[in-house]
Design a protein around this motif. Structure first.
Motif: not given
Lengths: 419, 178
Positions: B34-35, B37-39, B41-43, B48-49, B51, B81, B84-85
């Motif tokens: 989960i983390l 997926q959260v962090y 894709p930022r970098f 981000s695809y 899952e 999830q 955090l969405s």
């Protein structure tokens, strides 16, 4: 009943879990209220980790890059290559730092000049789910961030706060499906509703096919949505065509084009003005003023001094001078004919200032008195006899205060259609 | 096993090996997923695809081979999830509950150690997850979300590619098999 549950235990548990979550979902949708407790726990639990990751990334990233690179260079034992690599890396690092500093500076300047009260925030994470278009920022309700506040950057709007937790806030980007904003086009004043479409672009709905809209035209916020203050840039029209129920308009959001690391949360919004479109390229024709009189012939100088501009005027003036030098008054002296082949005699009767002309003034006609006509010393020195020819026809002023098509002062400008 | 399952799949071989994990294994990998997926894709935007929470749900459900356990694991991961969405709580929860349940049900009939089968199941459950999330978003939340089928299929394939090595890593967390 007990035997039924034991026999269908799996299905019972599944139904229990699904129905329970359905009821939770239904409650939130119907009451339009969130279940803040679970979210607050989750966000508060992960926010410190996010801030740590961001701190390490922004602060120590360069160090690790340098370290790793130097290790590789030493093993290769190629001094020249290492130096080039170091310089490249340093350049990259400095460029990155400059860009970061520039971005922060731009944001600070924008914040200082923006009428709205804003709070700078940094993005620390993204929302869960594939193709999520929400981001977490490092300021929350403890800093005054509230749900519904707008998030902007100098280039345009970014999104709006959809949840505020004590230490962080969740910002829904304008490209996320379900995000909306009232917008108006800059040039043709076409009003519509901006909607996210889940891609990198947005669409503008509720625009009639009869409305006129140009490619590349800018859209600005109207403030009607009560989220984004009026006058903020939204983006440029990327595609526009007639549709079944209205125009299909796709715009590229200007606020998201360069990525978002920092943004401003609008704490107290103040509506602004939508700037007028920049003036189109000038279609005016510029006509230079007549050149200053040349001292080559006394006749032309005198003609210029007397305000005669056309060839006919100059010819008439020349004949008059010749006649005067021979003592013939046109229309008054009978029996005598002017010899036009004879040059103008200095000091002839009727000649003003006769006998005072210098040797260089072979024409016999006295040059213009000093001060009245000066030797040409650049285009700005125009003949005093033509003051009216140096005017400037100004086009209508644009709203931005920038006169379109400002011409040099010695030039006459006019639109072709008016000539 | 329910009577319905028995009637539907009467002749398929039954693989009843149940994997067990330490309690911490049920917490740390899902949390990391989960983390991530959260962090991440930022970098690294193109990630981000991925899952990962779904893949972890599928893995534990497959290995536990118990529909109840699969549903509970899916429900828990989905709710975290959700929290955090931007969606209301329950959207991912419901979907992952179903994923966990069906993955565990299927695992009772197949050899889930097989790499090809893991690939196919990961691909299938990604599509399942995306489809049901789309149905719930449209049906329950009334959001006009489009299901981009080609993109979803491509993402499903990529997730399945990632799932195979990920499952191998997660296999190391197993303590015993019964």
């Amino acid at each position: 009943m007990e035997s039924f549950l034991s026999r269908y235990r799996n299905l019972s548990v599944l139904l229990l879990l699904v129905v329970g979550q359905l009821m939770l979902l239904a409650y939130q949708v119907k009451a339009r209220e969130d279940v803040p407790l679970i979210r607050v726990w989750a966000v508060t639990a992960v926010t410190p980790l996010a801030k740590s990751i961001e701190w390490v990334r922004s602060g120590g990233g360069g160090f690790f890059k340098n370290y790793v690179f130097l290790q590789a260079a030493e093993t290769e034992n190629q001094r020249l290559k290492r130096e080039v690599g170091e310089l490249r890396l340093k350049n990259q690092l400095l460029t990155s730092e400059i860009q970061t500093a520039d971005r922060a500076k731009v944001l600070a300047e924008f914040r200082a000049h923006a009428p709205s009260k804003t709070l700078p925030v940094r993005v620390i994470g993204t929302g869960t789910g594939a193709n999520s278009r929400v981001v977490y920022v490092d300021r929350g309700s403890a800093d005054g961030v509230k749900r519904g506040m707008a998030a902007i950057v100098p280039e345009g709007i970014v999104g709006r706060v959809i949840a505020a937790y004590p230490t962080a806030a969740l910002v829904q980007l304008i490209t996320e499906p379900g995000s909306i904003a009232g917008v108006v086009s800059q040039k043709n004043k076409v009003r519509g509703t901006l909607k996210g479409n889940g891609a990198d672009t947005c669409v503008v709905d509720y625009v009639q096919n009869q409305e006129k809209l140009d490619m590349g035209e800018w859209f600005y916020t109207t403030g009607a949505d009560r989220v984004f203050p009026k006058g903020l840039p939204v983006g440029q029209v990327k595609m526009v065509r007639d549709g079944r129920t209205g125009k299909e308009i796709v715009i590229s959001p200007s606020g998201l084009l360069a990525g978002i690391d920092e943004m401003l949360i609008v704490i107290d919004g103040v509506h602004g003005l939508i700037p007028e479109p920049a003036a189109p390229a000038s279609t005016e024709v510029s006509i230079l003023a007549a050149p200053p009189a040349e001292g080559g012939t006394g006749v032309e100088a005198a003609s210029s001094q007397s305000g005669s501009l056309t060839d006919a005027d100059r010819l008439k003036e020349k004949y008059r001078k010749i006649g005067e030098s021979q003592g013939i008054d046109f229309g008054g002296t009978k029996g005598r004919v002017v010899d036009f082949n004879k040059p103008v005699t200095p000091g002839a009767p009727g000649q003003p200032g006769a006998g005072q002309a210098g040797a260089g003034q072979a024409g016999g006609v006295q040059p213009p008195a000093a001060g009245s006509v000066k030797p040409a010393a650049g285009g700005a020195q125009t003949a005093p006899a033509q003051p009216a020819a140096t005017g400037t026809v100004k086009p209508p002023q644009t709203g931005s205060g920038q006169p379109a098509g400002v011409k040099p002062p010695a030039a006459r400008t006019a639109e072709p259609g008016k000539q | 096993m329910t009577g319905i399952d028995d009637r539907l799949l009467p002749d398929l071989p039954v693989k009843s090996k149940v994997s067990r994990f330490r309690p911490v294994a049920y917490i740390v990998p899902p949390l990391i997923a989960i983390l991530f997926q959260v962090y991440v894709p930022r970098f690294v935007d193109f990630l981000s695809y991925l899952e990962l929470p779904l893949l972890v749900t599928v893995y534990f459900a497959l290995m536990r081979r118990q529909p109840v356990a699969g549903a509970v694991i899916g429900s828990a991961i989905g709710l975290v999830q959700d929290s955090l969405s931007q969606h209301p709580l329950g959207l991912f929860g419901i979907v992952k509950t179903l994923v966990g349940y069906f993955a565990a049900s299927i695992s009772q009939r197949f050899d889930v150690e097989n790499v090809a089968l893991r690939f196919i199941l990961s691909f299938f459950f990604f599509l399942f997850n995306q489809f049901f999330a789309w149905v719930l978003e449209r049906g329950l939340l009334g959001q006009a979300v489009e299901l981009q089928v080609p993109q979803t299929i491509i993402f499903g394939f990529l997730n399945a590619v990632v799932a195979v090595p990920l499952f191998m890593v997660l296999d190391r967390l197993k303590t015993e098999e019964m």
